[in-house]
Structures are given as C-alpha cells and as structure tokens.
Design a protein around this motif. Sequence first.
Motif, PDB file in Angstrom:
ATOM      1  N   GLN A 140      -6.117  -3.899   6.642  1.00 39.41           N
ATOM      2  CA  GLN A 140      -6.798  -2.534   6.566  1.00 39.41           C
ATOM      3  C   GLN A 140      -5.987  -1.683   5.691  1.00 39.41           C
ATOM      4  OE1 GLN A 140      -5.901  -1.229  10.534  1.00 39.41           O
ATOM      5  NE2 GLN A 140      -6.954  -2.889  11.470  1.00 39.41           N
ATOM      6  N   LYS A 141      -4.812  -2.100   5.037  1.00 42.91           N
ATOM      7  CA  LYS A 141      -4.292  -1.451   4.093  1.00 42.91           C
ATOM      8  C   LYS A 141      -4.439  -1.992   2.463  1.00 42.91           C
ATOM      9  CE  LYS A 141      -0.754  -0.032   7.468  1.00 42.91           C
ATOM     10  NZ  LYS A 141       0.979  -0.242   7.644  1.00 42.91           N
ATOM     11  N   LEU A 150       3.450  -2.464  -0.647  1.00 36.17           N
ATOM     12  CA  LEU A 150       2.756  -1.547  -1.005  1.00 36.17           C
ATOM     13  C   LEU A 150       3.274  -0.368  -1.945  1.00 36.17           C
ATOM     14  CD1 LEU A 150       0.622  -0.331   2.235  1.00 36.17           C
ATOM     15  CD2 LEU A 150      -0.621  -1.402   0.178  1.00 36.17           C
ATOM     16  N   GLU A 180       4.785  -4.361   5.638  1.00 44.15           N
ATOM     17  CA  GLU A 180       3.629  -3.909   4.613  1.00 44.15           C
ATOM     18  C   GLU A 180       3.699  -2.834   3.533  1.00 44.15           C
ATOM     19  OE1 GLU A 180      -0.079  -4.464   7.745  1.00 44.15           O
ATOM     20  OE2 GLU A 180       1.673  -3.075   8.176  1.00 44.15           O
ATOM     21  N   GLU A 181       4.587  -1.792   4.168  1.00 47.87           N
ATOM     22  CA  GLU A 181       4.931  -0.516   3.211  1.00 47.87           C
ATOM     23  C   GLU A 181       5.807  -1.094   2.221  1.00 47.87           C
ATOM     24  OE1 GLU A 181       3.391   2.321   3.235  1.00 47.87           O
ATOM     25  OE2 GLU A 181       2.346   1.399   4.946  1.00 47.87           O
ATOM     26  N   TYR A 235      -2.922  -5.772   8.280  1.00 54.32           N
ATOM     27  CA  TYR A 235      -2.606  -5.863   6.844  1.00 54.32           C
ATOM     28  C   TYR A 235      -3.984  -5.606   6.065  1.00 54.32           C
ATOM     29  CZ  TYR A 235      -4.433 -10.602   5.992  1.00 54.32           C
ATOM     30  OH  TYR A 235      -5.360 -11.648   5.826  1.00 54.32           O
ATOM     31  N   LYS A 287       0.074  -7.340  -2.705  1.00 55.32           N
ATOM     32  CA  LYS A 287      -1.055  -6.041  -3.315  1.00 55.32           C
ATOM     33  C   LYS A 287      -1.705  -6.438  -4.340  1.00 55.32           C
ATOM     34  CE  LYS A 287       0.718  -2.395  -4.977  1.00 55.32           C
ATOM     35  NZ  LYS A 287       1.353  -0.824  -5.220  1.00 55.32           N
TER      36      LYS A 287
END
Length: 273
Positions: free
Chosen positions: A155-156, A136, A132-133, A153, A87
Amino acid sequence: MKYSIAFSPCPNDTFITGALLKGLIPARHFYTPHIADVEELNHAALGQIHDITKLSFHAYAHCAGHYSIIPSGAALGFGNGPLIISKSKIYPDEIAGVRLAAPGKLTTATMLAGIFFGNGLNIKHYLFSDIEEVVLSNECDAGVIIHETRFTYHQKGLKKICDLGEMWEKEISLPLPLGCFAVKNTLPATTQSEVAADMNASVSFARKHPEALTDFILEHAQVNDKNVVQQHIATYVNDFSVSLNDTAKRAISELFSRASEKKIIPPVKPAFL
C-alpha cells in the motif's frame, strides 16, 4: 498462584492469550500480562524476567537452558515467512551488498536472513513497525518485515524482493518456525504442565469463538483494520498453534541446526513440554 505472562500486541498473540486473560475459560492459575514488542520480549527472556513468555525461536536458542517450549501458542507453519522489501528494484542476489533494516537482532527474521544470505550482512535494527518508513526514506535500501507490515507494505509502494518463508519451504520442505511460548524451568513440573493446559484451552477457545476476542485484539493491534487482523491471524494461527506435533518439532530442530551451521547461534537442543 499468579504468574507473569509476556507477549506481543500482534493479533496472533492476543488471539491466543485473549480467552485466558479475559476469563473466558476456567484457568488453573492467575496471569499478569506484560505486552511488549517481540524484540523487547526476546531480551527479557535472556534475563529470565517473565514466568511465561512469547519469544522468537532465535532468542530461544540463547536461553534454552532456562525455558521449555509450551506445546500451544507457537507461530509456525507454511506461507508465514518474513518478507524482504525495497523501494527500488533489488534482486535477491544483491541483498548481501545493501543496507538492510531488520526487526531485531534476536528475531527469527534476522536469523533467516543470515541463514539464506550469510552472517555478514550490513544490518541495522529497528522497531518492526518503523521499517517501511526507514526504507521509504532511503535510510536503508531494503527491509525485513514481519507482523502486520507483511500485509500493508504494498500500500506504500514498496516491492517484495523475496519471501524467506518460501525460500525455507522450497529448501527444507517443513513448516517455518517463527516464535513460541515458553515457561521457566524453575517452576515446578506440575505447574509447567498446568500452564501448558491453560494455554491450550485458550487457543482452542479462540479458534471456536473468534468473535469473543475481536475487541481485545483490536485494542492492541498496530493496524486497526479488521481485514488485516483477520489475515494476520489466518497466517500465524493454525493447528500447530494448538499443539506442536512431530513435524513441527522436527522443523524447530532443523532451524536450529541450520543456524548453528552458519555460526548464528550455538548448538542447541530444544526442550519441549
């Protein structure tokens, strides 16, 4: 005869097996499908649960005495490597000191992280689609991503730290082996050869008639986006998926040699049909 065949719901696997399971080709045997996450498949392979299975090359190294690699169906090539993402800004030389999410102890992605960044990484394993979460939410500082998340990835708002495939290609100059289909050695030799022929016919049909498999692939895909699915198949299905040549076999042996040197796996000699 009827045999169990296990594979993941990822587009490359359903693309490869679709014609076989949908009856679009004349097969020598009947197959009962079992669809599961790659790490579940890896552990099932250690227990020799399925007659034919997709598994990571990392997992294959731990059950090579029980399965032989089928020449068709492999995920092996160039530009197909797992990515390490974060991130916030992290440099590759900082990876050894971060909390790293990975998609399973027996995945080739985890093996590659160990090859390039050391076998003592601070790794916690998750279902690949959750990574991914996890990053994040700051549960981990970085994550090793595979399958569809390799294409989503950004896109987040996540950032790529490095591409393990690019690192492999730069250092080794061979295609990167990720996973393969394998058949139990306890099956008769003629049956193993017939299974291999069915797999070859299935992937060959799929490459000639991809539109015939669209519904089957989308039914199982984690990301129901045709563009992502097409990217996925283009990345992981190629000439090596039709038949493993000498270059591919050399790459597989090199992967096992590098991992063994790092004490990630025991010494292993792959068995090819």
